[in-house]
Each structure stands twice: as C-alpha cells, then as structure tokens.
Design a protein around this motif. Structure first.
Motif, PDB file in Angstrom:
ATOM      1  N   LEU A 184       0.810  -1.212   0.000  1.00 18.27           N
ATOM      2  CA  LEU A 184       0.000   0.000   0.000  1.00 18.27           C
ATOM      3  C   LEU A 184       0.847   1.267   0.000  1.00 18.27           C
ATOM      4  N   GLY A 185       2.144   1.140   0.268  1.00 19.28           N
ATOM      5  CA  GLY A 185       3.004   2.317   0.204  1.00 19.28           C
ATOM      6  C   GLY A 185       3.640   2.391  -1.176  1.00 19.28           C
TER       7      GLY A 185
ATOM      8  N   GLY B 268      15.715   8.916   1.877  1.00 23.03           N
ATOM      9  CA  GLY B 268      16.444   7.771   1.337  1.00 23.03           C
ATOM     10  C   GLY B 268      15.537   6.854   0.534  1.00 23.03           C
ATOM     11  N   ILE B 269      14.310   6.675   1.016  1.00 27.61           N
ATOM     12  CA  ILE B 269      13.379   5.788   0.322  1.00 27.61           C
ATOM     13  C   ILE B 269      12.981   6.383  -1.032  1.00 27.61           C
ATOM     14  N   ALA B 270      12.619   7.668  -1.017  1.00 30.40           N
ATOM     15  CA  ALA B 270      12.240   8.306  -2.279  1.00 30.40           C
ATOM     16  C   ALA B 270      13.429   8.343  -3.229  1.00 30.40           C
TER      17      ALA B 270
ATOM     18  N   PHE C 179      17.162   1.348   4.450  1.00 33.37           N
ATOM     19  CA  PHE C 179      16.197   2.445   4.619  1.00 33.37           C
ATOM     20  C   PHE C 179      14.758   1.915   4.608  1.00 33.37           C
ATOM     21  N   HIS C 180      14.480   1.067   3.602  1.00 28.06           N
ATOM     22  CA  HIS C 180      13.114   0.541   3.482  1.00 28.06           C
ATOM     23  C   HIS C 180      12.750  -0.294   4.709  1.00 28.06           C
ATOM     24  N   GLY C 181      13.673  -1.156   5.113  1.00 28.95           N
ATOM     25  CA  GLY C 181      13.406  -1.997   6.275  1.00 28.95           C
ATOM     26  C   GLY C 181      13.222  -1.170   7.534  1.00 28.95           C
ATOM     27  N   TYR C 182      14.059  -0.129   7.654  1.00 28.12           N
ATOM     28  CA  TYR C 182      13.987   0.723   8.847  1.00 28.12           C
ATOM     29  C   TYR C 182      12.611   1.378   8.957  1.00 28.12           C
TER      30      TYR C 182
END
Lengths: 203, 209
Positions: free
Chosen positions: A46-47, A99-101, A132-135
C-alpha cells in the motif's frame, strides 16, 4: 530441448502449488494470526514509494542478469530485515523518507540508462536502500498484530514485489522489451522524484 | 545400492505412517485419545513459529541430498519428543521462544548461504532446536490430554514438516536449471528475514504459543 521444458514445468507447478497451503494457513487463523498476516502483507504493497522501489530492484536485477538476478532476491530480504531490526529497536537513522524516495529515483535511473556497475557497487547500493526501506517498516510495526504472522506477510509481499519486477524484466527477451524496460525505469524514477520533492521542499 | 536404501527408508516410513495412522482411525471406534493426537499434530503445524523453522530445517537437510540427511530429521524428531517430555505444563519461559525465533534466523541464513555445511553442524542444530521447539510445544499441552499421545502427534507433525521441506528441496535441486536452486535459497532468506523482523519487534507476544 522443448520436451525437457514441457516435462519439468508440471513438476514445478506441483511443487509450487503444494507450498501454497502453508500460506493459506494464515486464514485458519488462531484469532489474530490472519489479521497479522494481512496487515504485514498489505503494508509494503500500500506504500507506493516502497512498491516502485521494490519493483525497480527486480527490474534492475533482470536487466543485470546472472549473477545479480539471483543474488539480489536472496540478500535483499536479509538486509531489509536488518534495517527493520534497527527500526524496531529505535536506533536513530536520519533521512529515512528521503532515502526511500531517492532509492526509487536512483534505481529507476539505473534501469532507464541500463547502467551496469560492478556487482559489488550494485549490491552496496541496493543494500543501502534496503536498510532504509526496512527501517521505515520496522519503525512503523504495529503493536497489536501477531509479530510472526505480520513479519511473514511482510516478507512474502516484499519478495513478491521483487518477483514481479523480475518477471516484468523478462520482456528483455524480445527486441521491443529492452526499450520498454528502460521506459519503465524512467517512469519509476519519475515516481521517485514525485515522492522526493515534498521532502526536499519541506526541509 | 542407493535405490535399495531408498526403498528401505520408504518402507520404514510407510510402516511408521501406518502405525501412527492407526491412532486417528481409532477415533471412530471409541478412543478419546485421538484428541490428544490431533492436538499434538496441529499445535506445531498451526504456529508459524514452529512450522517455518521445521520446513527450513528440511530445506537445509535437502540441500545435502535425500540420502545423506535422513538422520538429521530423525535427530530433530527425537530431540523434539525429548524436549516435549521434559517440559513442565506451564508457559514456556521467554528464552525458549527467543531460541525458537533464533532458529528461524540461523537455519534460514544457512539455507540462503547454501554452503556445504559440516554434517555435525546439521545434527547439532537438529538436536538443539528440536529440544527447544519440543519444550515450547510440550509446555502447551492442554490439560486432560494424554502426554504420550500428544507427543506422538507432535513427532508426526515434526516429521511431516521437516520431511516435506527435505523432499521439496531435494526435488528442486535435482532439476537442471539454476533457478530452482536459487528458489530454495530465497526461501531460506525469507525465513531468516521473518525471524530478524520478529526480533526487531522486541520478541513480545512470543511467550504465547
């Protein structure tokens, strides 16, 4: 050659099919088990900023070919879970959303330009983004859900997104597929930019 | 020679299956003990905390091939039964659950790495984690059920789950192309990632089996 292919696919289909009931177990829920799995499964999907980056990882892996195509899906979940561990434990990590973007922008550009850096550079780049994604996911873990069911749904969804990317990447086998893949990379980079700009403007 | 060993193992499995299978069949006649058998069978199979490491241990054993690794499964089942037998009927302490989640991480990482691990390590893992998983399951024995029958159900479940992983992994690794090999490693990686994420969630709510 052809007959070996037609011989092995039924076996594989049976094997893969026989694995599915294990996932379906989540439905027979011991109460919160099913809810935990569903919550974990839908969270990465959903993200949209996560979705495009995960698909980009798969696309890039398909573009790089062996050995990257099989190193990435093996190592990414582990590194991402490590990031989730940091997030869950509340370790400080600045600039996570940026970081994700940025990961979608960078990975999208890699696919769009069909860049082929050395394997360790690609691995380090993807690994950094995986943290980053996991965090972000780890920091957002719900208190209520069954942790194991949640983690299971989460990992299956993330891995599924990689597989989607890899599967889309198979269009490289056709001549028109190569530019289409690069166009897809550009699209992902554009999405990343869309997510990135508000963060940059906000700070 | 190998074929002979395989068919002997199959025959032994069939005999075991029939022996255990007789229990549920009794349910229709009179025996109330079938409940204990099914409780033992379903408890580990319906808890991902237990069934995932069992499947992963099967995958790990399968990476060594069907013939080399049958003993690992036996060691796991024996340790599981012993652990269940030793467990007092009270909630398992938190460190047991922590070890069980740790087994996800350890076994998953070993599968993902897909090195040729020493056989002794496989046996050590099977014995150690068999005991902790058995303890956690044994501690969850519902009151009023026969502990030995419950343990038989547990053992069958463990044999089914690990054996399933073993057979699937062995079958995939026999295939010509490279990607089934990778698929087994990816499965290991996912299992380990689940374990690490659960540790990240603080390991809370793990005490409840």
């Amino acid at each position: 050659m052809k007959h070996t292919i037609s011989n092995r696919y039924p076996i594989l289909a049976a094997l893969i099919g026989s694995l599915l009931p294990a996932l379906a177990l989540a439905h027979v829920g011991q109460g919160e088990l099913s809810g935990g799995f569903a919550a974990g499964f839908t969270h990465p999907i959903l993200g949209l900023d996560h979705v495009v980056a995960m698909v980009a990882v798969g696309l890039w892996g398909a573009q790089l070919g062996a050995p990257a195509i099989w190193i990435l899906p093996v190592t990414f979940p582990l590194v991402m879970a490590f990031g989730g561990l940091l997030g869950g434990l509340g370790v400080e990590l600045p600039g996570v959303e940026i970081g994700i973007a940025a990961s979608a922008v960078v990975l999208g550009v890699m696919v769009a330009l069909a860049l082929r850096p050395p394997l360790w550079v690609a691995g380090a780049l993807v690994g950094l983004f995986a943290v980053f994604h996991g965090y972000a996911h780890g920091a957002e873990l719900p208190e209520s859900a069954d942790p194991l069911a949640y983690a299971l749904g989460f990992v299956v969804a993330t891995g599924g997104l990689h597989l989607v990317g890899i599967a889309i990447g198979l269009i490289r086998r056709w001549p028109w597929g190569i530019p289409s893949l690069q166009a897809g990379g550009a699209l992902i980079a554009g999405c990343g930019l869309y997510f990135l700009l508000p963060h940059l403007a906000g700070t | 020679m190998i074929v002979g060993a395989e068919s002997r193992a199959l025959a032994a499995g069939a005999v075991l299956g029939l022996a255990f299978g007789a229990d549920p069949a009794c349910a229709h006649v009179a025996s109330a003990q079938a409940g204990a058998f099914y409780a033992g069978l379903l408890h580990p199979l319906t808890a991902p905390e237990h069934v995932l490491p069992m499947l992963a241990l099967g995958l790990l054993a399968g990476q060594r091939g069907l013939n080399e690794s049958q003993g690992v499964l036996l060691a796991f089942v024996v340790a599981l039964a012993a652990g269940a037998g030793l467990a007092p009927s009270e909630t398992a302490p938190g460190w047991i659950s922590l070890l069980n989640v740790g087994s996800l991480v350890v076994v998953g990482v070993l599968v993902a790495a897909a090195w040729r691990w020493p056989t002794a390590l496989l046996y050590a893992l099977a014995l150690g984690f068999g005991a902790t998983h058995g303890y956690a399951n044994g501690a969850a024995l519902p009151p009023g059920l026969s502990p030995p029958i419950f343990m038989i159900g547990l053992s069958v479940a463990a044999l089914l789950a690990t054996g399933y992983g073993l057979v699937v992994s062995d079958a995939l690794l026999r295939l010509k192309p490279n990607w089934p090999r990778v698929a087994v490693r990816v499965a290991g990686s996912w299992v380990a990632a689940v374990g690490i994420l659960v540790l990240g969630m603080g390991g809370k709510a793990l005490g409840a089996p």
